[in-house]
Structures are given as structure tokens and as C-alpha cells.
Enzyme design. Structure first.
Site, short mmCIF file in Angstrom:
data_model
loop_
_atom_site.label_atom_id
_atom_site.label_comp_id
_atom_site.label_asym_id
_atom_site.label_seq_id
_atom_site.Cartn_x
_atom_site.Cartn_y
_atom_site.Cartn_z
N TYR A 142 0.82 -1.21 0.00
CA TYR A 142 0.00 0.00 0.00
C TYR A 142 0.86 1.27 0.00
O TYR A 142 0.37 2.36 -0.23
CB TYR A 142 -0.93 0.03 1.22
CG TYR A 142 -2.03 -1.02 1.19
CD1 TYR A 142 -2.31 -1.74 0.03
CD2 TYR A 142 -2.78 -1.29 2.32
CE1 TYR A 142 -3.30 -2.71 0.01
CE2 TYR A 142 -3.78 -2.26 2.31
CZ TYR A 142 -4.03 -2.96 1.15
OH TYR A 142 -5.00 -3.93 1.13
N LYS A 193 3.48 -15.29 1.55
CA LYS A 193 3.50 -16.14 0.35
C LYS A 193 4.96 -16.36 -0.04
O LYS A 193 5.41 -15.92 -1.11
CB LYS A 193 2.71 -15.46 -0.78
CG LYS A 193 1.21 -15.44 -0.56
CD LYS A 193 0.53 -16.76 -0.84
CE LYS A 193 0.49 -17.04 -2.33
NZ LYS A 193 -0.04 -18.42 -2.58
N ASP A 226 -2.75 -17.96 1.56
CA ASP A 226 -3.97 -18.50 0.94
C ASP A 226 -4.48 -19.70 1.73
O ASP A 226 -5.68 -19.84 1.97
CB ASP A 226 -3.73 -18.85 -0.54
CG ASP A 226 -2.48 -19.70 -0.77
OD1 ASP A 226 -1.62 -19.78 0.13
OD2 ASP A 226 -2.36 -20.28 -1.86
N ASP A 250 -5.14 -7.09 5.74
CA ASP A 250 -6.38 -6.38 5.41
C ASP A 250 -7.48 -7.39 5.09
O ASP A 250 -8.60 -7.33 5.61
CB ASP A 250 -6.08 -5.48 4.18
CG ASP A 250 -7.14 -4.43 3.96
OD1 ASP A 250 -8.10 -4.38 4.75
OD2 ASP A 250 -7.01 -3.66 3.00
N ASP A 254 -10.57 -8.95 7.90
CA ASP A 254 -12.00 -8.78 7.61
C ASP A 254 -12.69 -10.14 7.57
O ASP A 254 -13.83 -10.28 8.03
CB ASP A 254 -12.19 -8.08 6.26
CG ASP A 254 -12.24 -6.56 6.44
OD1 ASP A 254 -11.80 -6.09 7.50
OD2 ASP A 254 -12.71 -5.87 5.52
#
Ligand code: NAD
Length: 371
Positions: A142, A193, A226, A250, A254
Site C-alpha cells: 500500500y 507467500k 492463501d 487487510d 475482515d
């Protein structure tokens, strides 16, 4: 010794409504527990823009830097949608996070038994769930450079963002996760990852380094993000503390939040470096926004904001037993069937108002003291 200091920033929409209930609980601690806070209140978001023409004044920023902890309600609302990006209410929140350098975002996902039916997952999967996701908040894709939308070589365009993490950025958020785990079940799962990203390889190595050199007593595991997403919905109770980068955090936080039901129940903390007062720079806020659709109707659930204050008790003021007292009061109220509108199940019933829920929590705090 001076009282701990709190800057209260109610903000916009339902922010002031839910914060009013928290202020009653802060008062309760002074009156009933002899724990006094020096509370200052100020403006943030649209409320600050209306008065100062900016969503966070320099004077408020200075106060935020000086206090032991900041407690924020919510910012934003349709009235401010037309404003220039630079003065939008959310910029006030971002300025606080940036200048306080709040790199570690703690998002608990706790399922109160009385609300286990609210989850989209089976009751046995979520009942008793109590995990925390630690998300790196100030680095990663970001913020990484280069970024932008550029012309490509084929007459089209290319969108670029850069995932970039330094040793220091990874180690400091890892320490924050290990510290947290030591106060809980002493387990950290780090997610990245590393199978496809160099930044993921570095993440894994640096988290392992911090573990081996500084926190060998904490159980550390690594998981690809994942798979982490899959495991979170398959059997979330396998986790205690999850630490991950900004982007994965993020998404995963959620996802984990929704395991527990309503947005009105979710607190958060954003922590920075430990200061000379021995406390981290800290901002506590509910996960939800200003909920303009229900603002002013008395329907807002104040529990997320109340639980954010409980996090402040635990993480800024080392008052874990008092934080547990607040959480137990919330648990009792829910077990007694007290519900704001957002917590009403299909069986119906009469919801209480924001102030009704606040009063029920205080009554439960009183009842426990008198028991
Ligand atoms: P929101 O979280 O404000 O609301 C989403 C839905 O959840 C709404 O239906 C709302 O009524 C409900 N809800 C939220 N909190 C609740 C509570 N405590 N009790 C009962 N119901 C609750 O998100 P949104 O509608 O996408 O955004 C509204 C405004 O808030 C926007 O301006 C947005 O930019 C801002 N926002 C601010 C923050 C923040 O201050 N940290 C976070 C998210 C959104």
C-alpha cells in the site's frame, strides 16, 4: 503518580453516540474502582473539518502525540463525500496512524457464546473463538514505490504497486505479535507467500529470527496466506495470534471478523513503538465506520467501542484484569439476551437503544462488584 491520559476523539455519525457510552464506563472506573483517567476530548474527521477546515488540526495531533492512548469513534459521512481528497474525514485518521507511526494493528476476532448463531459458519466452529490478527499497518504494497499508472510499450497502460518490506519493519511487528502471544496462549502463526514472493521469503526468515533470538518460548508456525484464509473458515480455533503483512492482513482480518457476526462488536488497536513512558503509542477504535444510515436514531451498538476501551486498559495501561471485567460484563449482558438492533436474530424481540446497551453493561459491572 499521574493519572493515565486519554484523548477521546468521537468523530462523526454514530461515533459520538457510541463514545458517550464509553465515557460513562471511564467515569465508572473512577467512581467504583478508583482508577482515574485524565480525559481530553477533541475533534476529528468531518467534525474537525466543520470547525477548522481540516480533518485533524495540528493542535489535536500534538495532543495525540502527548497522551498515553487515543480512543476514536468513527469518521466520515455523505456530507463530506464532495470534499477534496486531501481534507476528507478519513485523512484525519490516516494522519494519526502515520504520525504516531502505528505499525501494528491488532484485530481480535472473539465470538461471544450468546452470538454464536450469528456467524455464517456452524456454531461449533465459532463458539468460544478467541484469536487476534496482527496486521503490519504502515508498510508493504500500500506504500511501496514505485507506484502509479504508466503508459506501457504497446499503447496501453500499466498499473504498478510495489511490495517492499525491510528487516526492521518485519521485526518490529513480529515482536508485537510475540509480546501479545505471551499474554495469551503463547502461539504465533506467521502468514505470507514465501512460495512466490521474495518479500515473503524475507518475512518468514525475519519472523523466525526474532523468534529464535528473542522469543524462543513462544510456539511459532508459518503458513502460506492463501492456506491461512482457508484454515480461518475451516477451523479458526486452531489459531491464537496470526501475524501478517499489510495486504494479507487487510483481507484476513475482515474475513476473521465476520466469523463473529456483527460489525458492531469488533474492536481494534493500532500500536507503535514503546515510548519513554514505557507504553506503546496507541490508538483504539471500533472497526466499524460512522454508519450514517443509523446515525441519530439511537440504534448504534456501542459494544465495539466499549471493547476498544477494554483493549486500551489491557495494552496501554497494563490493566488486564480490568479489561477482563469489561469483557465479562459484555458477555453477561449478551447472555441475558440484551440486544441492539444489529444483534436481533430471526426470532425477533425488542432491541435496546445505544444508551440502553451502555446502561446494561454498567449494571453488569456494578452487579459483579457487588456479588
Ligand atoms: P459502516 O461501518 O459505517 O456501516 C456499515 C453497516 O454496518 C451499516 O449498515 C451500519 O448501519 C452498520 N453498522 C456499523 N456500525 C454499527 C454499529 N456500531 N451498530 C449497529 N450497526 C452498525 O461502513 P460504511 O457504511 O461503508 O461507511 C460509512 C462511513 O464511514 C463512510 O464515510 C466511510 O468512509 C466511513 N468509515 C469510517 C471508518 C473509520 O472511521 N474507521 C471505517 C469504515 C468506514
Amino acid at each position: 503518580m499521574a493519572n493515565p491520559s486519554l484523548l477521546v476523539l468521537p468523530g462523526d455519525g454514530i461515533g459520538p453516540e457510541v463514545m458517550a457510552e464509553v465515557k460513562k464506563i471511564i467515569h465508572w472506573f473512577g467512581a467504583r474502582r478508583g482508577i482515574h483517567f485524565d480525559v481530553t476530548e477533541d475533534l476529528v474527521g468531518g467534525a474537525a473539518y466543520d470547525v477548522h477546515g481540516v480533518p485533524l488540526s495540528d493542535a489535536t495531533m500534538q495532543k495525540a502525540m502527548a497522551v498515553d492512548a487515543v480512543l476514536l469513534g468513527a469518521v466520515g459521512g455523505p456530507k463530506y463525500d464532495v470534499l477534496d481528497f486531501s481534507v476528507k474525514p478519513e485523512r484525519g485518521l490516516l494522519r494519526l496512524r502515520k504520525e504516531m507511526d502505528l505499525f501494528s494493528n491488532l484485530r481480535p476476532a472473539r465470538c461471544f457464546d450468546a452470538l454464536a448463531d450469528f456467524s455464517s459458519l456452524k456454531k461449533e466452529v465459532v463458539a468460544g473463538l478467541d484469536i487476534v490478527i496482527v496486521r503490519e499497518l504502515t508498510g508493504g504494497v500500500y506504500f511501496g514505490e514505485p507506484r502509479g499508472i504508466f503508459p506501457d510499450n504497446e499503447g496501453g497502460r500499466v498499473g504498478v504497486n510495489t511490495q517492499r518490506y525491510t528487516t526492521n519493519e518485519i521485526r518490529r511487528v513480529a515482536r508485537s505479535a510475540f509480546e501479545l502471544a505471551r499474554r495469551r496462549s503463547n502461539r504465533v502463526c506467521s502468514m505470507e507467500k514465501a512460495n512466490v514472493m521474495e518479500s515473503g521469503i524475507l518475512w518468514r526468515e525475519e519472523v523466525q529470527w526474532v523468534h529464535d533470538h528473542e522469543y524462543p518460548d513462544v510456539a511459532l508456525s508459518h503458513m502460506y496466506a492463501d492456506n491461512g484464509a482457508m484454515q480461518l473458515v475451516r477451523w479458526p480455533k486452531q489459531f491464537d495470534v496470526i501475524v501478517t503483512d499489510n495486504l494479507f492482513g487487510d483481507v484476513l482480518s475482515d474475513c476473521a471478523a465476520m466469523l463473529t457476526g456483527s460489525l458492531g462488536m469488533l474492536p481494534s488497536a493500532s500500536l507503535g513503538a514503546i515510548g519513554p513512558n514505557g507504553r506503546p503509542k496507541a490508538l483504539y477504535e471500533p472497526v466499524h465506520g460512522s454508519a450514517p444510515d443509523i446515525a441519530g436514531t439511537g440504534k448504534a451498538n456501542p459494544i465495539a467501542c466499549i471493547l476498544s476501551f477494554a483493549m486500551a486498559l489491557r495494552y496501554s495501561f497494563d490493566l488486564g484484569a480490568e479489561a477482563a471485567r469489561v469483557e465479562a460484563a459484555v458477555e453477561k449482558v449478551l447472555a441475558d439476551g440484551v440486544r441492539t438492533a444489529d444483534l436481533m436474530g430471526p426470532e425477533g424481540g425488542t432491541p435496546v437503544s445505544t444508551t440502553g446497551m451502555g446502561a446494561a453493561v454498567i449494571a453488569a459491572l456494578d452487579a459483579r462488584l457487588e456479588a
